[in-house]
Design an enzyme around this catalytic site. Structure first.
Site, PDB file in Angstrom:
ATOM      1  N   ASN A   1       7.478   0.629   4.968  1.00 28.12           N
ATOM      2  CA  ASN A   1       6.626  -0.555   4.887  1.00 28.12           C
ATOM      3  C   ASN A   1       6.135  -0.668   3.450  1.00 28.12           C
ATOM      4  O   ASN A   1       5.305   0.118   3.018  1.00 28.12           O
ATOM      5  CB  ASN A   1       5.444  -0.384   5.868  1.00 28.12           C
ATOM      6  CG  ASN A   1       4.428  -1.498   5.736  1.00 28.12           C
ATOM      7  OD1 ASN A   1       4.646  -2.486   5.031  1.00 28.12           O
ATOM      8  ND2 ASN A   1       3.289  -1.349   6.408  1.00 28.12           N
ATOM      9  N   TRP A   2       6.670  -1.648   2.739  1.00 25.94           N
ATOM     10  CA  TRP A   2       6.358  -1.765   1.309  1.00 25.94           C
ATOM     11  C   TRP A   2       5.024  -2.466   1.060  1.00 25.94           C
ATOM     12  O   TRP A   2       4.612  -2.627  -0.095  1.00 25.94           O
ATOM     13  CB  TRP A   2       7.496  -2.493   0.579  1.00 25.94           C
ATOM     14  CG  TRP A   2       8.771  -1.699   0.530  1.00 25.94           C
ATOM     15  CD1 TRP A   2       8.959  -0.412   0.974  1.00 25.94           C
ATOM     16  CD2 TRP A   2      10.037  -2.124  -0.003  1.00 25.94           C
ATOM     17  NE1 TRP A   2      10.252  -0.017   0.746  1.00 25.94           N
ATOM     18  CE2 TRP A   2      10.945  -1.052   0.154  1.00 25.94           C
ATOM     19  CE3 TRP A   2      10.500  -3.297  -0.587  1.00 25.94           C
ATOM     20  CZ2 TRP A   2      12.275  -1.119  -0.274  1.00 25.94           C
ATOM     21  CZ3 TRP A   2      11.828  -3.373  -1.003  1.00 25.94           C
ATOM     22  CH2 TRP A   2      12.705  -2.292  -0.849  1.00 25.94           C
ATOM     23  N   LYS A   3       4.380  -2.939   2.110  1.00 24.03           N
ATOM     24  CA  LYS A   3       3.070  -3.591   1.995  1.00 24.03           C
ATOM     25  C   LYS A   3       3.093  -4.649   0.874  1.00 24.03           C
ATOM     26  O   LYS A   3       4.102  -5.308   0.683  1.00 24.03           O
ATOM     27  CB  LYS A   3       1.985  -2.532   1.792  1.00 24.03           C
ATOM     28  CG  LYS A   3       2.042  -1.450   2.900  1.00 24.03           C
ATOM     29  CD  LYS A   3       0.836  -0.574   2.963  1.00 24.03           C
ATOM     30  CE  LYS A   3       1.006   0.436   4.109  1.00 24.03           C
ATOM     31  NZ  LYS A   3      -0.153   1.267   4.328  1.00 24.03           N
TER      32      LYS A   3
ATOM     33  N   HIS B   1      -0.152  -4.305  12.431  1.00 25.26           N
ATOM     34  CA  HIS B   1      -0.451  -3.189  11.517  1.00 25.26           C
ATOM     35  C   HIS B   1      -1.964  -3.051  11.349  1.00 25.26           C
ATOM     36  O   HIS B   1      -2.687  -4.049  11.384  1.00 25.26           O
ATOM     37  CB  HIS B   1       0.220  -3.436  10.157  1.00 25.26           C
ATOM     38  CG  HIS B   1       0.145  -2.230   9.271  1.00 25.26           C
ATOM     39  ND1 HIS B   1      -0.958  -1.946   8.510  1.00 25.26           N
ATOM     40  CD2 HIS B   1       1.021  -1.208   9.074  1.00 25.26           C
ATOM     41  CE1 HIS B   1      -0.741  -0.797   7.863  1.00 25.26           C
ATOM     42  NE2 HIS B   1       0.446  -0.336   8.193  1.00 25.26           N
TER      43      HIS B   1
ATOM     44  N   GLU C   1      -3.771  -2.687   8.887  1.00 28.19           N
ATOM     45  CA  GLU C   1      -4.375  -3.507   7.823  1.00 28.19           C
ATOM     46  C   GLU C   1      -4.549  -4.956   8.282  1.00 28.19           C
ATOM     47  O   GLU C   1      -5.491  -5.639   7.885  1.00 28.19           O
ATOM     48  CB  GLU C   1      -3.520  -3.393   6.544  1.00 28.19           C
ATOM     49  CG  GLU C   1      -3.732  -2.027   5.888  1.00 28.19           C
ATOM     50  CD  GLU C   1      -2.484  -1.390   5.318  1.00 28.19           C
ATOM     51  OE1 GLU C   1      -1.521  -2.113   4.992  1.00 28.19           O
ATOM     52  OE2 GLU C   1      -2.470  -0.146   5.191  1.00 28.19           O
TER      53      GLU C   1
ATOM     54  N   GLU D   1      -0.124   4.655  14.435  1.00 24.31           N
ATOM     55  CA  GLU D   1      -0.630   4.869  13.085  1.00 24.31           C
ATOM     56  C   GLU D   1      -2.144   5.058  13.131  1.00 24.31           C
ATOM     57  O   GLU D   1      -2.898   4.076  13.120  1.00 24.31           O
ATOM     58  CB  GLU D   1      -0.297   3.669  12.196  1.00 24.31           C
ATOM     59  CG  GLU D   1       1.188   3.409  12.052  1.00 24.31           C
ATOM     60  CD  GLU D   1       1.515   2.687  10.742  1.00 24.31           C
ATOM     61  OE1 GLU D   1       2.322   3.229   9.992  1.00 24.31           O
ATOM     62  OE2 GLU D   1       0.953   1.619  10.482  1.00 24.31           O
TER      63      GLU D   1
ATOM     64  N   GLY E   1      -2.668   5.997   4.093  1.00 21.75           N
ATOM     65  CA  GLY E   1      -2.991   5.907   2.670  1.00 21.75           C
ATOM     66  C   GLY E   1      -4.067   6.877   2.233  1.00 21.75           C
ATOM     67  O   GLY E   1      -4.609   6.762   1.134  1.00 21.75           O
TER      68      GLY E   1
ATOM     69  N   SER F   1       0.590   8.642   6.102  1.00 20.89           N
ATOM     70  CA  SER F   1       0.831   9.699   5.102  1.00 20.89           C
ATOM     71  C   SER F   1       2.047  10.562   5.417  1.00 20.89           C
ATOM     72  O   SER F   1       2.014  11.777   5.252  1.00 20.89           O
ATOM     73  CB  SER F   1      -0.429  10.556   4.923  1.00 20.89           C
ATOM     74  OG  SER F   1      -1.504   9.762   4.463  1.00 20.89           O
TER      75      SER F   1
ATOM     76  N   GLY G   1       4.486   4.297   4.431  1.00 28.89           N
ATOM     77  CA  GLY G   1       3.933   3.381   3.433  1.00 28.89           C
ATOM     78  C   GLY G   1       4.235   3.896   2.044  1.00 28.89           C
ATOM     79  O   GLY G   1       5.349   3.764   1.529  1.00 28.89           O
ATOM     80  N   GLY G   2       3.251   4.529   1.430  1.00 27.51           N
ATOM     81  CA  GLY G   2       3.336   4.981   0.028  1.00 27.51           C
ATOM     82  C   GLY G   2       4.652   5.637  -0.353  1.00 27.51           C
ATOM     83  O   GLY G   2       5.271   5.256  -1.357  1.00 27.51           O
TER      84      GLY G   2
HETATM   85  P1  13P Z   1       1.014   5.565   4.175  1.00 29.09           P
HETATM   86  O1  13P Z   1       2.345   6.226   4.435  1.00 29.09           O
HETATM   87  O2  13P Z   1       0.850   5.117   2.752  1.00 29.09           O
HETATM   88  O3  13P Z   1      -0.127   6.393   4.674  1.00 29.09           O
HETATM   89  O4  13P Z   1       1.001   4.206   5.022  1.00 29.09           O
HETATM   90  C1  13P Z   1       1.321   4.255   6.364  1.00 29.09           C
HETATM   91  C2  13P Z   1       1.498   2.877   6.877  1.00 29.09           C
HETATM   92  O5  13P Z   1       0.560   2.103   6.954  1.00 29.09           O
HETATM   93  C3  13P Z   1       2.853   2.449   7.254  1.00 29.09           C
HETATM   94  O6  13P Z   1       2.820   1.230   7.916  1.00 29.09           O
END
Ligand code: 13P
Length: 251
Positions: free
Chosen positions: A10-12, A96, A98, A168, A174, A214, A235-236
């Site tokens: 997920n590149w956000k 998600h 967020e 999640e 994050g 993470s 994510g990251g």
């Molecule tokens: P991180 O891997 O940066 O913690 O993010 C997880 C995430 O929100 C994937 O959708």
């Protein structure tokens, strides 16, 4: 029961088109010849078409990060399922944390988005997960069950075969704080039990449940070794070609 592992990045809200295409090409190269697991990347809307073009004919598939519940209309700022299909997306992340906690989406909205995705043939990844306060209050299971119950309203058993769930925990996103293997496995097993109650056991055994929060090259192997963890939503670490390649090739 064998569930094909699903590795999703997920590149956000990162990467312009050129950067996204470059990373997509690296992910495609890292996925070359990979047939025993699925690899998905979810770029921002603006890079979706360019990334879909860049990975066409490779093992990598493209997901959007959200979807509107109508196919067109006066919905400023939204992107319709037909537009996503037109851009080359096959899957979509829905609910998600967020979206829920930063942008204020509720279960009702999320369920409309999910049903619209299914109706138009986009495969949804429904995200669920508790906040730190909810975990500390001992309400992890009730929060997750409620998100599933409301998110999957009116989703038929036949449609469930197209749905993946992502657990999640909000406190692990994050933050560098991963749920322990046991914490993640516990909730994944719970989700599967809830799905067998809502539907039936054999169906629940087929649904892929991803862990997100993470995920890194250092923890992916032990997470993926858990019996009810069928993939990861990253994510990251998915923004780093080398780290994501290692995650794709988890052992
Ligand atoms: P991180 O891997 O940066 O913690 O993010 C997880 C995430 O929100 C994937 O959708």
């Amino acid at each position: 029961m064998t569930r094909t592992p699903l590795i999703a990045g997920n590149w956000k809200m990162y990467l312009n088109r050129a950067e996204a295409v470059r990373l997509a090409a690296a992910v495609a190269a890292a996925s070359d010849g990979v047939t025993d697991r699925e690899v998905i990347i979810a770029p921002a809307f603006t890079a979706l078409a360019a990334v879909a073009e860049a990975v066409r004919g490779t093992a990598v598939k493209v997901a959007a990060q959200n979807v509107a519940w109508e196919k067109e209309g006066a919905f400023t700022g939204e992107v319709s399922p037909l537009m996503l299909l037109d851009a080359g997306a096959e899957m979509v992340i829905i609910g998600h944390s967020e979206r829920r906690h930063v942008l204020g989406e509720d279960n009702a909205m999320i369920s409309r988005r999910l049903r619209a995705a299914l109706q138009h043939g986009l495969l949804p990844i429904l995200c669920v997960g508790e906040t730190l306060a909810e975990r500390e209050a001992g309400s992890t299971f009730s929060v997750v069950e409620e998100q599933l119950a409301q998110g999957l309203v009116d989703v038929t058993a036949a449609q469930m075969d197209s749905v993946a769930i992502a657990y999640e925990p909000v406190w692990a996103i994050g933050t560098g704080k991963t749920a322990s293997n046991e914490q993640a496995q516990d909730v994944h097993a719970f989700i599967r039990a809830v799905l067998s109650r809502f539907y039936e056991k054999t169906l629940a055994e087929r649904v892929r449940i991803l862990y997100g929060g993470s995920v890194k090259p250092e923890n992916v192997d032990s997470l993926m070794a858990q019996p009810d963890i069928d993939g990861v939503l990253v994510g990251g670490a998915s923004l780093n070609a080398k780290a994501f390649a290692r995650i794709i090739h988890f052992q």
